[in-house]
Design a protein around this motif. Sequence first.
Motif, PDB file in Angstrom:
ATOM      1  N   ILE A   1       0.834  -1.201   0.000  1.00 61.80           N
ATOM      2  CA  ILE A   1       0.000   0.000   0.000  1.00 61.80           C
ATOM      3  C   ILE A   1       0.874   1.259   0.000  1.00 61.80           C
ATOM      4  CG2 ILE A   1      -1.642   1.353   1.365  1.00 61.80           C
ATOM      5  CD1 ILE A   1      -2.868  -1.303   2.272  1.00 61.80           C
ATOM      6  N   LEU A   2       1.886   1.275   0.848  1.00 61.39           N
ATOM      7  CA  LEU A   2       2.745   2.456   0.939  1.00 61.39           C
ATOM      8  C   LEU A   2       3.497   2.705  -0.358  1.00 61.39           C
ATOM      9  CD1 LEU A   2       4.325   2.155   4.512  1.00 61.39           C
ATOM     10  CD2 LEU A   2       2.331   3.475   3.806  1.00 61.39           C
ATOM     11  N   LYS A   3       4.043   1.645  -0.940  1.00 65.29           N
ATOM     12  CA  LYS A   3       4.877   1.809  -2.137  1.00 65.29           C
ATOM     13  C   LYS A   3       4.070   2.136  -3.390  1.00 65.29           C
ATOM     14  CE  LYS A   3       9.005  -0.725  -0.779  1.00 65.29           C
ATOM     15  NZ  LYS A   3       9.969  -1.802  -1.123  1.00 65.29           N
ATOM     16  N   SER A   4       2.753   2.011  -3.287  1.00 63.07           N
ATOM     17  CA  SER A   4       1.934   2.323  -4.459  1.00 63.07           C
ATOM     18  C   SER A   4       1.597   3.805  -4.537  1.00 63.07           C
ATOM     19  CB  SER A   4       0.631   1.524  -4.413  1.00 63.07           C
ATOM     20  OG  SER A   4      -0.250   2.049  -3.432  1.00 63.07           O
ATOM     21  N   LYS A   5       2.038   4.573  -3.537  1.00 58.19           N
ATOM     22  CA  LYS A   5       1.670   5.990  -3.512  1.00 58.19           C
ATOM     23  C   LYS A   5       2.133   6.688  -4.782  1.00 58.19           C
ATOM     24  CE  LYS A   5       1.787  10.079  -0.605  1.00 58.19           C
ATOM     25  NZ  LYS A   5       2.311  10.712   0.622  1.00 58.19           N
ATOM     26  N   SER A   6       1.216   7.441  -5.377  1.00 66.25           N
ATOM     27  CA  SER A   6       1.459   8.210  -6.609  1.00 66.25           C
ATOM     28  C   SER A   6       1.733   7.307  -7.802  1.00 66.25           C
ATOM     29  CB  SER A   6       2.629   9.190  -6.423  1.00 66.25           C
ATOM     30  OG  SER A   6       2.364  10.079  -5.353  1.00 66.25           O
ATOM     31  N   THR A   7       1.283   6.046  -7.735  1.00 62.25           N
ATOM     32  CA  THR A   7       1.363   5.157  -8.885  1.00 62.25           C
ATOM     33  C   THR A   7      -0.054   4.829  -9.333  1.00 62.25           C
ATOM     34  OG1 THR A   7       1.365   3.130  -7.551  1.00 62.25           O
ATOM     35  CG2 THR A   7       3.510   4.166  -7.996  1.00 62.25           C
ATOM     36  N   GLU A   8      -0.174   3.954 -10.283  1.00 64.74           N
ATOM     37  CA  GLU A   8      -1.491   3.544 -10.757  1.00 64.74           C
ATOM     38  C   GLU A   8      -1.600   2.027 -10.712  1.00 64.74           C
ATOM     39  OE1 GLU A   8      -5.241   3.886 -11.669  1.00 64.74           O
ATOM     40  OE2 GLU A   8      -3.961   5.658 -11.463  1.00 64.74           O
ATOM     41  N   PRO A   9      -2.484   1.439  -9.928  1.00 66.79           N
ATOM     42  CA  PRO A   9      -3.419   2.128  -9.024  1.00 66.79           C
ATOM     43  C   PRO A   9      -2.729   2.610  -7.746  1.00 66.79           C
ATOM     44  CG  PRO A   9      -3.686  -0.238  -8.822  1.00 66.79           C
ATOM     45  CD  PRO A   9      -2.693  -0.024  -9.911  1.00 66.79           C
ATOM     46  N   ASP A  10      -3.208   3.706  -7.208  1.00 66.08           N
ATOM     47  CA  ASP A  10      -2.647   4.286  -5.992  1.00 66.08           C
ATOM     48  C   ASP A  10      -3.426   3.744  -4.800  1.00 66.08           C
ATOM     49  OD1 ASP A  10      -1.838   5.872  -3.866  1.00 66.08           O
ATOM     50  OD2 ASP A  10      -1.635   7.685  -5.070  1.00 66.08           O
ATOM     51  N   PHE A  11      -2.934   2.608  -4.243  1.00 67.81           N
ATOM     52  CA  PHE A  11      -3.627   1.987  -3.115  1.00 67.81           C
ATOM     53  C   PHE A  11      -3.556   2.860  -1.867  1.00 67.81           C
ATOM     54  CE2 PHE A  11      -2.222  -1.904  -5.517  1.00 67.81           C
ATOM     55  CZ  PHE A  11      -3.471  -2.177  -6.053  1.00 67.81           C
ATOM     56  N   PHE A  12      -2.470   3.595  -1.722  1.00 68.90           N
ATOM     57  CA  PHE A  12      -2.344   4.482  -0.568  1.00 68.90           C
ATOM     58  C   PHE A  12      -3.496   5.482  -0.561  1.00 68.90           C
ATOM     59  CE2 PHE A  12      -0.908   8.271   1.635  1.00 68.90           C
ATOM     60  CZ  PHE A  12      -0.324   7.761   2.778  1.00 68.90           C
ATOM     61  N   LYS A  13      -3.768   6.059  -1.703  1.00 72.04           N
ATOM     62  CA  LYS A  13      -4.868   7.029  -1.803  1.00 72.04           C
ATOM     63  C   LYS A  13      -6.204   6.353  -1.543  1.00 72.04           C
ATOM     64  CE  LYS A  13      -6.825  10.478  -4.958  1.00 72.04           C
ATOM     65  NZ  LYS A  13      -6.709  11.100  -6.304  1.00 72.04           N
ATOM     66  N   MET A  14      -6.370   5.128  -2.059  1.00 72.53           N
ATOM     67  CA  MET A  14      -7.630   4.412  -1.870  1.00 72.53           C
ATOM     68  C   MET A  14      -7.912   4.157  -0.390  1.00 72.53           C
ATOM     69  SD  MET A  14      -7.834   1.455  -4.773  1.00 72.53           S
ATOM     70  CE  MET A  14      -7.581   1.780  -6.511  1.00 72.53           C
ATOM     71  N   PHE A  15      -6.889   3.690   0.345  1.00 68.27           N
ATOM     72  CA  PHE A  15      -7.095   3.282   1.725  1.00 68.27           C
ATOM     73  C   PHE A  15      -7.044   4.451   2.713  1.00 68.27           C
ATOM     74  CE2 PHE A  15      -5.868  -0.863  -0.057  1.00 68.27           C
ATOM     75  CZ  PHE A  15      -6.866  -1.659   0.476  1.00 68.27           C
ATOM     76  N   THR A  16      -6.727   5.643   2.223  1.00 65.89           N
ATOM     77  CA  THR A  16      -6.739   6.820   3.096  1.00 65.89           C
ATOM     78  C   THR A  16      -7.718   7.886   2.595  1.00 65.89           C
ATOM     79  OG1 THR A  16      -4.855   7.776   1.878  1.00 65.89           O
ATOM     80  CG2 THR A  16      -4.354   6.516   3.857  1.00 65.89           C
ATOM     81  N   GLY A  17      -8.442   7.571   1.532  1.00 62.70           N
ATOM     82  CA  GLY A  17      -9.335   8.556   0.939  1.00 62.70           C
ATOM     83  C   GLY A  17     -10.797   8.159   1.036  1.00 62.70           C
TER      84      GLY A  17
END
Length: 318
Positions: A270-286
């Motif tokens: 999740i952390l390493k996906s930040k600002s990538t596609e798909p951005d799991f970090f954004k999904m799980f914090t948004g």
Amino acid sequence: LTNDKVRISGLIERDIKDAMGWYFRETALADSAAVIYLEGDGALEWWNSSELDVNYFVSECIEFLLALWIVKDHAITLLPAVLKISHPNEPPKYQFFPFGHRNFNATGSSSESIEFSREEIRIAAEYYQDWIVKFTRKSANEIIPENSFSAQTSFDGNSKRLFRFLWFLEHARKTADIGIKLGLFCSCLECLFAKENDTEEVTHKVAAKTAFFLEGITAQAYLTYKQIKVAYNLRSRVLHGGTIDRKGMQRLEQVCIQMDHLLRTVFVKILKSKSTEPDFFKMFTGEEKQLQEFLSDLYFHADVFLQKIKPALANQPQ
């Protein structure tokens, strides 16, 4: 952060040693000990800042221990903390955090020392600075609320999934009872992969979504799915007021280690996906909408695959 005994001894001045006690000093100077410290000069207006507070500093240290856990499992325990503020024209002022913060590793042990290399500490520092402080940081006023009688929970409507995941993870790491620890580990997965108010086949759905989130549509995903189901079976016996039978007890420690590793792998992905596609970090914090669409699609493909592969792999070892 230092394990230099000369430096540590210099930090524990006589007045601090007298206030904290002999045991505090000797433990800080033990062979396996290290010290997190902050020192320097501050402007007068800082002295009344809510962030110049020993509780706030300890909360930052706890977050850094979480960053070290992302690198590898550990049972690092924080000793009591002290803040000394020296005014040029006044006697020093002290703040103490007397309780410390105790952690246990995945097997419920705290007696095993663990070594981190400089590179591992550097990696942990990056996790801490780049991600953890961005979604766990609260102001000192939130950590030490003015109205201590108001109801407080980390599970109000404004909390995000990843924050709730970290709450359960932090409490799991603070307990030595690995039955309870395993239960909290499973709750970590539910924070991420369960659908709110869904009461049907929760274990199957969470296990399937977790496994296929990590492994994709592969045979390994099925084996991971089976591991999570075993963990849930043991967890249910504990959290529903039952007991673990002899066979379960023989497996409990290894299952807890597997779940600890699995949570770390999920968290890192999740952390390493930040600002990538798909951005799991954004999904799980948004917002939930995009995440629910992703999880629904993930579960559909996982369930179809499981129905096809179960007969072929049912007899494989877990």
